[in-house]
Every structure is written in structure tokens, then in C-alpha cells.
Write an enzyme that holds these catalytic residues in place. Structure first.
Site, short mmCIF file in Angstrom:
data_model
loop_
_atom_site.label_atom_id
_atom_site.label_comp_id
_atom_site.label_asym_id
_atom_site.label_seq_id
_atom_site.Cartn_x
_atom_site.Cartn_y
_atom_site.Cartn_z
CG ASN A 7 -1.82 1.14 1.34
OD1 ASN A 7 -1.80 2.03 0.49
ND2 ASN A 7 -2.66 1.16 2.37
NE ARG A 91 -6.20 1.76 -0.12
CZ ARG A 91 -6.21 2.88 0.57
NH1 ARG A 91 -5.13 3.28 1.20
NH2 ARG A 91 -7.30 3.61 0.63
CG HIS A 180 -12.57 4.08 3.18
ND1 HIS A 180 -13.17 5.20 3.71
CD2 HIS A 180 -11.24 4.25 3.35
CE1 HIS A 180 -12.24 6.02 4.17
NE2 HIS A 180 -11.06 5.48 3.96
CG HIS A 208 -13.33 2.92 7.00
ND1 HIS A 208 -12.60 1.75 6.89
CD2 HIS A 208 -12.41 3.91 7.08
CE1 HIS A 208 -11.31 2.03 6.90
NE2 HIS A 208 -11.17 3.35 7.01
N GLY A 212 -9.32 9.15 7.20
CA GLY A 212 -10.34 9.28 6.16
C GLY A 212 -11.55 8.52 6.69
NE ARG A 241 -8.91 12.81 2.97
CZ ARG A 241 -9.01 11.50 2.82
NH1 ARG A 241 -10.07 10.97 2.25
NH2 ARG A 241 -8.04 10.70 3.22
NE ARG A 285 -4.87 8.20 19.01
CZ ARG A 285 -4.07 7.41 18.31
NH1 ARG A 285 -3.69 6.26 18.82
NH2 ARG A 285 -3.64 7.76 17.13
N GLY A 331 -9.81 3.11 12.90
CA GLY A 331 -9.21 3.65 14.13
C GLY A 331 -10.21 4.22 15.13
N GLY A 333 -13.71 4.20 14.83
CA GLY A 333 -14.87 3.31 15.00
C GLY A 333 -14.59 2.13 15.91
CD GLU A 386 -8.90 -0.57 4.52
OE1 GLU A 386 -9.06 0.12 3.52
OE2 GLU A 386 -8.49 -0.10 5.60
#
Ligand code: ADP
Length: 407
Positions: A7, A91, A180, A208, A212, A241, A285, A331, A333, A386
Site C-alpha cells: 500500500n 492497493r 474504502h 469506516h 479518512g 478533509r 484522541r 481507528g 470506529g 483491508e
């Protein structure tokens, strides 16, 4: 089958070596800051300590060489010969309208990925560099492209067309693609394994939530609506974003701030979202810590993030005329009870009730039901993987190509 999953980002290469029969990572790692004076190298063999190093790595080919040297290292390595690796899965973020499934990479496929650069100028060029570098170091192995967009090929036209003149779709393929895909696919399949219902009768919303973030409505196993669009910039607010905004804001800003278009791109992709809203951080966090300390803008950024998720859950329930389950992953979720709770609060009208104790007690890496027993819609935390989806597709296609010279 032993599969290397690659990736590539513009200055990073992440890799996983996966045994697809046992679905186990043999080794994983990443090289960051490619092209900087000091690149950071991390290798994590499955059964021993992480190995860290720093040195100057100037391009993706050198990064792949570094990875191969590590994998083949007689002392700390995990394979004896490059021929132990039977397939490489890459990917690729944007497959355009062309790729509905993963494919064996040949010259034509490379050309098509190159053509899709227009659609994903940030992502497809490093993906291509990764493919070229890996082919250089593993020339005798099938290389397979797995696209983030492929799972969303089932979107109906009413979901993927934008309200702009149709000739722009015909001429430039401007439409919603969705991203995703491998994660939404994997997480929904994990859920199907838990239930007794035929997949064709299921309605699921996958969330997700990483740096992102995107949501997908999956009806009968197929993606029917998703929050990212033509590019991964749209949908809910993300780390940096902006997500969906009124396009008129762009004209207004260009006029008021005299911004060149190139700055707008950076503004919306890298300086907006949670970072822009809070003026403090993109990392959830850090935001939660500061919000707990009373920072109002961090609290607002979290509120906006969760509100957008809730809006999409409501809208996707309408799109599918029902919903059996909401699945949280990635991360944020998987790790934040607070965000999960705030994203589905006051949804009793839809019939979502969380069991807050179960929500607080989710263990990392475990699939956990967090809705209460009397909740009409089930809510789960489902860890994503993934890389495993990429490895399994790469193994299948390598096997098929070995059996048929025509594939
Ligand atoms: P990506 O793969 O898109 O870079 P990840 O799926 O790794 O992103 O998710 C990164 C996000 O997950 C960051 O915002 C990070 O703060 C958040 N995250 C990770 N652990 C936690 C946690 N325990 N609580 C809240 N957020 C977390």
C-alpha cells in the site's frame, strides 16, 4: 499461499506478508518519509518484537528493496527465497469506471490506472510507483491490483449521478465512485458470518471512521449508497478533509481571500475537517483529551463529526427502506466508545439503543455487539482488515492465472 500486500502513499510504503490459508500476518511494516533526509523503517514480524531503523530512502524502488532485504534476511527474515512469495496484491485507490473487480496487472491495466490519475491525482501516482517498484524486485510473480472503488460499482445511477449537465458524466466520467471499498466489503462479510439470515435479505450500514472516513449502505450484500464521491474529499467531516460543503463556498472564498485554486485544494484536503474546525488537531484522541479539558472548539469538532455520521445513518435507512445493523470500524470506529455513542444517540425513533456498558468494554481486535438486546437495529464494532481482502483476491487471481494462460 504467501502473499505480499503493498500500500503506497506519496512518501510511504506499508506492507503485509500474509499466509492466506490461515489468514495470518507473517510480518508487516512500513517505511515512512521516503525522500526525506531520514526515512523511518519499521518491521513487525508476527511472533517477535518490532524492529525499527532510520536511513535515507530516496524513492519507492529503494523502499521495496529495503523490504525485500528484510524479508530475506538470514537471521531476522521470514522467507528463504523471493519465490516463496506467490503473489503481490497492490492497493489502488481509483479504478475509475473500468474496474469492477481486482485484476492481474499487465500493460493494459497499468495504462488504465495511469488514465485514472486525473481522478485521483494524490493517490494513483504513488500506487503506480509501488507497482513498478514491486515488479522490479519480484518480476516472476503475478501482481494484482485491488481497487478501493470496486465494491461501489453496484451503486445505481440515481446514487452516482450528480446534478450537473449529463455531458460531464459522458465526457469526463464525473460521478460518485466511493472509496474504502475493501473495508466496507470486509466488515459487512464479517457481520454476515454472525447471523442466520440470507445475505440477500440483509440491510447494513458500515461506518469506516479513520483519518479518512466514509459510510456505506449495503443492501443484499451490495453497496447501494456511500458517502465519498468523485474523490475521497466528500461525505462526512474527516481528519483534515472538509467532507460535503456547499460548492458556492469555493467561489466566495476565492473572491474574499483572493486564493488561487491550488491553495483551495490544500485548504479543503489538508487544513479542514476536524483540524480546521478545532484549530488544534486532526487526531481524534487529541481532540477528545482537549474537549475533556474544556476546549469548546474541540468539543464542537467532535459534535460535528458525530452529527454527520448520524445524518448518514438516518439517510441510509431511508435509502434501503430499513436497516438490520450498523457496523463501526477503523481507528475511531473500533476504539472510541464516545464517538460510537454520540453518533447513534437519540435514534430511538429508528430503534437504535446502545448498551453503554458493552460499548465501553469493547476489546481491541474483537467483534463485539454493543446494542442492547431490545434494540431494533443491531450495532457492532467489527475490526477491519483491508490487507486480508487484498491478499485473498491476489491469491485467487494468481491461482487462476496459473491454471489458465488466457487470464
Ligand atoms: P487511517 O488508516 O485512515 O490513517 P486509522 O484507521 O488508523 O486511520 O484511524 C486513525 C484515527 O483513529 C485517528 O484519528 C486516531 O486518533 C483514532 N483513534 C485511534 N485510537 C483511538 C482511541 N482509542 N480513541 C479515539 N480515537 C482513536
Amino acid at each position: 499461499m504467501l502473499v505480499l500486500v503493498i500500500n503506497c502513499g506519496s512518501s510511504s510504503v506499508k506492507y503485509n506478508l500474509i499466509e492466506t490459508e490461515t489468514e495470518q500476518d507473517v510480518c508487516k511494516g512500513m517505511i515512512e518519509r521516503i525522500g526525506a533526509v531520514t526515512s523511518i523503517i519499521k518491521h513487525q514480524p508476527f511472533d517477535s518484537k518490532e524492529i525499527k531503523d532510520t536511513k535515507s530512502i530516496t524513492n519507492h524502488s529503494e523502499a521495496l528493496q529495503e523490504i525485500m532485504q528484510f524479508l530475506l534476511n538470514p537471521e531476522s527474515g521470514v522467507v528463504k527465497s523471493p519465490s516463496d512469495i506467490k503473489s503481490v496484491g497492490h492497493r489502488v485507490v481509483h479504478g475509475g469506471e473500468m474496474f469492477k473487480d481486482s485484476v492481474l496487472i499487465d500493460e493494459k491495466v497499468l495504462e488504465a490506472i495511469e488514465q485514472a490519475i486525473d481522478l485521483a491525482p494524490l493517490h494513483n501516482p504513488p500506487n503506480l510507483k509501488g507497482i513498478q517498484a514491486a515488479k522490479q524486485h519480484l518480476p516472476d510473480v503475478p501482481h494484482v491490483a485491488v481497487f478501493d472503488t470496486a465494491f461501489h460499482h453496484s451503486l445505481p445511477a440515481r446514487a452516482y449521478l450528480y446534478g450537473i449537465p449529463n455531458r460531464f458524466y459522458r465526457r469526463y466520467k464525473i460521478r460518485k465512485y466511493g472509496f474504502h471499498g475493501t473495508s466496507h466489503y470486509f466488515v459487512s462479510r464479517q457481520y454476515y458470518k454472525l447471523i442466520d439470515k440470507p445475505v440477500k435479505d440483509t440491510k447494513v450500514i458500515t461506518c469506516h471512521l479513520g483519518n479518512g472516513a466514509s459510510l456505506t449502505a449495503i443492501d443484499g450484500g451490495k453497496s447501494v449508497e456511500t458517502s465519498m464521491g468523485f474523490t475521497p474529499l466528500s461525505g462526512i467531516v474527516m481528519g483534515t478533509r472538509c467532507g460535503d460543503i456547499d460548492p458556492s463556498i469555493l467561489f466566495y472564498l476565492v473572491e474574499k481571500e483572493e486564493l488561487p485554486l491550488s491553495n483551495l485544494h490544500a485548504l479543503l484536503n489538508r487544513h479542514s475537517g476536524l483540524l480546521g474546525l478545532s484549530g488544534y488537531a486532526a487526531d481524534m484522541r487529541d481532540l477528545i483529551t482537549e474537549a475533556d479539558n474544556g476546549d469548546r472548539r474541540c468539543q464542537q469538532a467532535i459534535d460535528v463529526f458525530c452529527y454527520k455520521i448520524k445524518q448518514h445513518i438516518g439517510s441510509y435507512t431511508a435509502v434501503m427502506n430499513g436497516c438490520d445493523a450498523v457496523l463501526f470500524t477503523a481507528g475511531i470506529g473500533e476504539n472510541s466508545a464516545l464517538i460510537r455513542s454520540k453518533s447513534v444517540e437519540n435514534l430511538d425513533y429508528l430503534g437504535i439503543k446502545l448498551d453503554e456498558k458493552k460499548n465501553e468494554q469493547v476489546k481491541p481486535g474483537e467483534i463485539t455487539k454493543i446494542s442492547s438486546d431490545d434494540s431494533k437495529i443491531e450495532v457492532y464494532v467489527v475490526p477491519t482488515n483491508e490487507e486480508l481482502v487484498i491478499a485473498i483476491d491476489a491469491a485467487k487471481i494468481a491461482q487462476a492465472s496459473a491454471q489458465s494462460p488466457w487470464i
